[in-house]
Design a protein around this motif. Sequence first.
Motif, mmCIF file in Angstrom:
data_model
loop_
_atom_site.group_PDB
_atom_site.id
_atom_site.type_symbol
_atom_site.label_atom_id
_atom_site.label_comp_id
_atom_site.label_asym_id
_atom_site.label_seq_id
_atom_site.Cartn_x
_atom_site.Cartn_y
_atom_site.Cartn_z
ATOM 1 N N PRO A 39 0.832 -1.206 0.000
ATOM 2 C CA PRO A 39 0.000 0.000 0.000
ATOM 3 C C PRO A 39 0.866 1.256 0.000
ATOM 4 O O PRO A 39 2.020 1.236 0.451
ATOM 5 C CB PRO A 39 -0.802 -0.121 1.295
ATOM 6 N N PRO B 292 -2.544 -3.688 5.822
ATOM 7 C CA PRO B 292 -3.837 -2.993 5.801
ATOM 8 C C PRO B 292 -3.762 -1.755 4.912
ATOM 9 O O PRO B 292 -2.807 -0.978 5.003
ATOM 10 C CB PRO B 292 -4.062 -2.617 7.265
ATOM 11 N N PRO B 293 -4.731 -1.538 4.052
ATOM 12 C CA PRO B 293 -4.653 -0.402 3.119
ATOM 13 C C PRO B 293 -4.732 0.951 3.801
ATOM 14 O O PRO B 293 -4.212 1.936 3.271
ATOM 15 C CB PRO B 293 -5.856 -0.630 2.191
ATOM 16 N N GLU B 294 -5.344 1.019 4.980
ATOM 17 C CA GLU B 294 -5.537 2.315 5.622
ATOM 18 C C GLU B 294 -4.319 2.796 6.396
ATOM 19 O O GLU B 294 -4.252 3.950 6.817
ATOM 20 C CB GLU B 294 -6.753 2.253 6.556
ATOM 21 N N GLY B 295 -3.334 1.967 6.599
ATOM 22 C CA GLY B 295 -2.133 2.385 7.308
ATOM 23 C C GLY B 295 -1.811 1.468 8.468
ATOM 24 O O GLY B 295 -2.566 0.548 8.796
ATOM 25 N N TRP C 145 1.084 3.948 1.707
ATOM 26 C CA TRP C 145 1.664 4.453 2.960
ATOM 27 C C TRP C 145 2.937 3.693 3.355
ATOM 28 O O TRP C 145 3.819 4.248 4.011
ATOM 29 C CB TRP C 145 0.642 4.373 4.095
#
Length: 224
Positions: free
Chosen positions: A99, A134-137, A101
């Motif tokens: 990802p 995880p894609p959100e961080g 981030w």
Amino acid sequence: MPDAAPASRRSRTLLIVAASALVIAVVALVAALALPAPGSESAEPTSQSRPAPSAEIAPSPVAVPTPEPVRDERIPTDCAAIYTFDWSSTFAPGYVLNPEWSTADGAPALFGTDDPGALPILQETSQLTCSWLPPEGGDGRIGLVTDVASLDEAQTAAVIAAFQAAGQECYQEEGGTRCIAEWEGVAGSAGESHFIREGLWIATRWDGPAVSGYTLDIAAQLFA
């Protein structure tokens, strides 16, 4: 008075001689006074003749560049190329490959082992890192991280010895050495899976995504 003149000339001659002798004596005395007394010369030069000590200039430090590891051509430069198929659906929806981030400036350094004996070798030899996170961080601890590294014989022996000393189960598989350890992690199943063959090391650690056949799929692709 015929004798008076010769007597006068003799007197003048004597006077001249005496005066000359006196001048010579004075000159000799002055010259003698001008010479330094014996033993009075100092071995140290005078302040006017003493050379000023040269200031020692510290040598400038020479920057020695750290040599880049030689690229092992067997290791792809793209993570998608280390698998025989696309694993995205297997890891979805909780985890995605690399990802944004995780590769941004200031992102944590991620490696496929936490073993204190093997980690320094992996940090030195890894040539590709592929992370399912995880894609959100996050901090890189939840998810799965794989490194593909190139080892020499000494490094290979050191890595296997480190895993064995840590209690990992090591055995022969698919022409190489497989070492595995599993435990309960923060996000579910956690552990490490390693495969070493012909100088290539597939190093994986995970916490959360437990997928079957992942390490052997990479081995099948790299050693096809």
